[in-house]
Write an enzyme that holds these catalytic residues in place. Structure first.
Site, PDB file in Angstrom:
ATOM      1  N   ASP A 166       0.783  -1.253   0.000  1.00 20.14           N
ATOM      2  CA  ASP A 166       0.000   0.000   0.000  1.00 20.14           C
ATOM      3  C   ASP A 166       0.815   1.304   0.000  1.00 20.14           C
ATOM      4  OD1 ASP A 166      -1.557  -2.113   0.808  1.00 20.14           O
ATOM      5  OD2 ASP A 166      -2.293  -1.164   2.628  1.00 20.14           O
TER       6      ASP A 166
ATOM      7  N   GLU B  65     -10.620  -2.496   4.299  1.00 20.29           N
ATOM      8  CA  GLU B  65      -9.279  -1.977   4.582  1.00 20.29           C
ATOM      9  C   GLU B  65      -9.137  -0.580   3.975  1.00 20.29           C
ATOM     10  OE1 GLU B  65      -6.567  -5.985   4.617  1.00 20.29           O
ATOM     11  OE2 GLU B  65      -6.809  -5.097   2.655  1.00 20.29           O
TER      12      GLU B  65
HETATM   13  C1  FRU Z   1      -3.952  -3.619   2.611  1.00 20.27           C
HETATM   14  C2  FRU Z   1      -3.308  -4.078   3.911  1.00 20.27           C
HETATM   15  C3  FRU Z   1      -3.678  -3.141   5.022  1.00 20.27           C
HETATM   16  C4  FRU Z   1      -2.556  -3.334   5.994  1.00 20.27           C
HETATM   17  C5  FRU Z   1      -1.381  -3.552   5.098  1.00 20.27           C
HETATM   18  C6  FRU Z   1      -0.365  -4.519   5.633  1.00 20.27           C
HETATM   19  O1  FRU Z   1      -3.303  -4.060   1.476  1.00 20.27           O
HETATM   20  O2  FRU Z   1      -3.707  -5.407   4.185  1.00 20.27           O
HETATM   21  O3  FRU Z   1      -4.958  -3.371   5.560  1.00 20.27           O
HETATM   22  O4  FRU Z   1      -2.385  -2.244   6.845  1.00 20.27           O
HETATM   23  O5  FRU Z   1      -1.890  -4.039   3.861  1.00 20.27           O
HETATM   24  O6  FRU Z   1       0.790  -4.540   4.839  1.00 20.27           O
END
Ligand code: FRU
Length: 491
Positions: free
Chosen positions: A22, A201
């Site tokens: 992300d 998310e």
């Molecule tokens: C989304 C996610 C988020 C989390 C991160 C962990 O892709 O799963 O929810 O904070 O990636 O790397």
């Protein structure tokens, strides 16, 4: 040498090496756009999360900076956001305004395997170069909810408080604060709205003008949903349009309406930059150009994953309702090799004839306008060779635009990767406008001025540089077509 690494994107952000997911902490401050990102600096697959860091003055050319945050005794550093604390509301700064990061720390409950996700803050008084963890972290916990993460914070002027939207399992929770340290739950949204094909998310909540009626603004809640092993689509991003009063968000659509931000497979966990002081409260978005379904298996070598192109978000009043539109940022115009651009106008295309027969290109932008005429189907075959092609086609009778990446190149690394997917696209006054960006390992399509967007990874051979404009079952008209070869950002 980034120019010559197989599949290395030439005008998309990638980490110098190793794993990325992300985008995080995007903030504009003192002339720089910051991009932090979920990063595993010791491997090309997901692992203990750090925040990688880069800065840019144009959202296209990036300077890589040292890792900004690494796991500490509160856990790994998951996704989150950064705000400029203009008035030192946090009391963490002495004079000048500084940056405050609000993010999830992930570890496990003591004496159990249950994941624990709590929110922490960190601050920087040197333009994001170095970060100090706040001494009383974490600042927000919720023992009842296991998936409690990805806080996105902004200042709500009318209510004079900070607002945090955060994913809480199957919903978003909204918290408010005066000082970024102490947070109170104000409302929840979404348990019964939109798609629940995966855990929620990376929410974002932004106010946007409607194109052409700038005084009318609406709020948009962006929510990414995780991979459902039973669904081919994998992880993807939805949004809701409505109102926000400083404490709660209300969806204007019926609760079963699902609006997708992108109809491709590779645009996930995207959010917008905070603190852009533009005259029209500009909102720029970037997403992670991969999919949890196969992200750990894509066939790159020293690094894994890229970001999407940065896009400006706006709203448009369409016949179906108010919808999000995305415009690739105008700074991309600077990448055009104008002296090599090719242009055609008013061409009739018929079966068996390829207008682009003699063209070869690997990284480029296409802008075209079509009148489908009598054709059953027409479109482009891109990154073409004897055995590879990525098809961007339109089935006129069904009004479906599709991308077929079944034979786009290396595709066998995961069963779900080779696929064709489609989206309904209505003609506008009998015409369809299409803008396509092709890089070494991606294709992004903006249809009818950003109303429909498809972002997909592809892994073609470097030698697959042919193009075809094809038509089946009738004749189409190409009202205009421009092909702009693009410069590498590493040139
Ligand atoms: C989304 C996610 C988020 C989390 C991160 C962990 O892709 O799963 O929810 O904070 O990636 O790397």
């Amino acid at each position: 040498d980034y120019r010559n690494e197989k599949y290395r994107p030439q005008f998309h952000f990638t980490p110098p090496a190793n794993w990325m997911n992300d985008p995080n902490g995007m903030v504009y401050f003192e002339g720089e756009y910051h991009l932090f990102y979920q990063h595993h600096p010791h491997g090309t697959t997901w692992g203990p999360m750090h925040w990688g860091h880069a800065v840019s003055t144009d959202l296209i050319h990036w300077e890589h900076l040292p890792i900004a945050m690494k796991p500490d005794n509160n856990g790994a550093i998951f996704s989150g956001s950064i705000v400029v604390d203009w008035t030192n509301s946090s009391g963490l700064f002495s004079e000048e305004p500084g940056l405050v990061a609000i993010f999830t720390q992930a570890d496990q409950y003591p004496d159990s395997d249950r994941p624990r996700q709590r929110q922490s803050i960190a601050y920087s008084s040197d333009r994001g170069r170095t970060w100090s963890m706040y001494e009383n972290n974490p600042v927000l916990s919720n023992e009842e909810i296991t998936d409690f993460r990805d806080p996105k914070v902004f200042w709500h002027e009318q209510s004079s408080h900070w607002v945090m939207v955060i994913a809480a399992g199957d919903r978003v929770q909204i918290y408010v604060s005066q000082d970024l340290k102490s947070w109170t739950c104000a409302s929840e949204f979404g348990a019964k709205e939109g798609s629940h094909d995966g855990v929620w998310e990376c929410p974002d909540l932004i106010e946007l003008p409607i194109e052409g009626q700038e005084e009318t603004r609406k709020w948009v809640m962006i929510v990414s949903i995780g991979d459902d092993p039973n669904l081919a689509e994998g992880s993807r991003t939805q949004y809701f349009v409505g109102q926000f009063d400083g404490k709660s968000f209300t969806n204007e659509a019926s609760s079963d309406t699902v609006l997708w931000l992108d109809y491709g497979r590779d645009n996930y966990a995207g959010v917008t930059w905070s603190d852009i002081q533009g005259p029209n409260n500009e909102k720029y978005f970037i997403g992670w150009m991969s999919n949890w379904k196969y992200a750990n298996q894509t066939p790159t070598s020293t690094w894994r994953s890229a970001m999407t192109l940065p896009r400006q978000l706006l709203l448009r009043d369409t016949s179906a309702g108010v919808r999000l539109v995305q415009h690739p940022v105008k700074e991309l115009l600077e990448l055009r090799r104008n002296d090599e651009s090719l242009r055609w106008e008013g061409q009739t295309i018929h079966p068996g004839y390829n207008l682009l027969e003699n063209v070869k290109a690997d990284i480029y932008e296409i802008i075209a306008e079509f009148d489908p005429g009598t054709a059953e189907e027409f479109g482009f075959k891109l990154r073409l060779s004897d055995n590879e092609e990525t098809i961007v086609g339109y089935r006129a009778a069904d009004r479906l635009l599709f991308v077929d990446r079944c034979h786009s190149g290396e595709a066998a690394f995961h069963d779900a990767f080779p696929c064709s997917h489609e989206v309904p696209v209505e003609l506008k006054e009998g015409r369809m406008k299409i803008q396509i960006f092709v890089d070494q390992s991606s294709i992004e399509i903006f249809v009818n001025d950003g109303e429909t967007v498809i972002s997909d990874q592809i892994f073609p051979d470097t030698a697959s540089t042919g193009l075809e404009l094809y038509v089946q079952g009738g004749e189409s008209n190409v009202l205009s077509l421009a092909l702009h070869p693009l410069k590498s950002i590493y040139a």
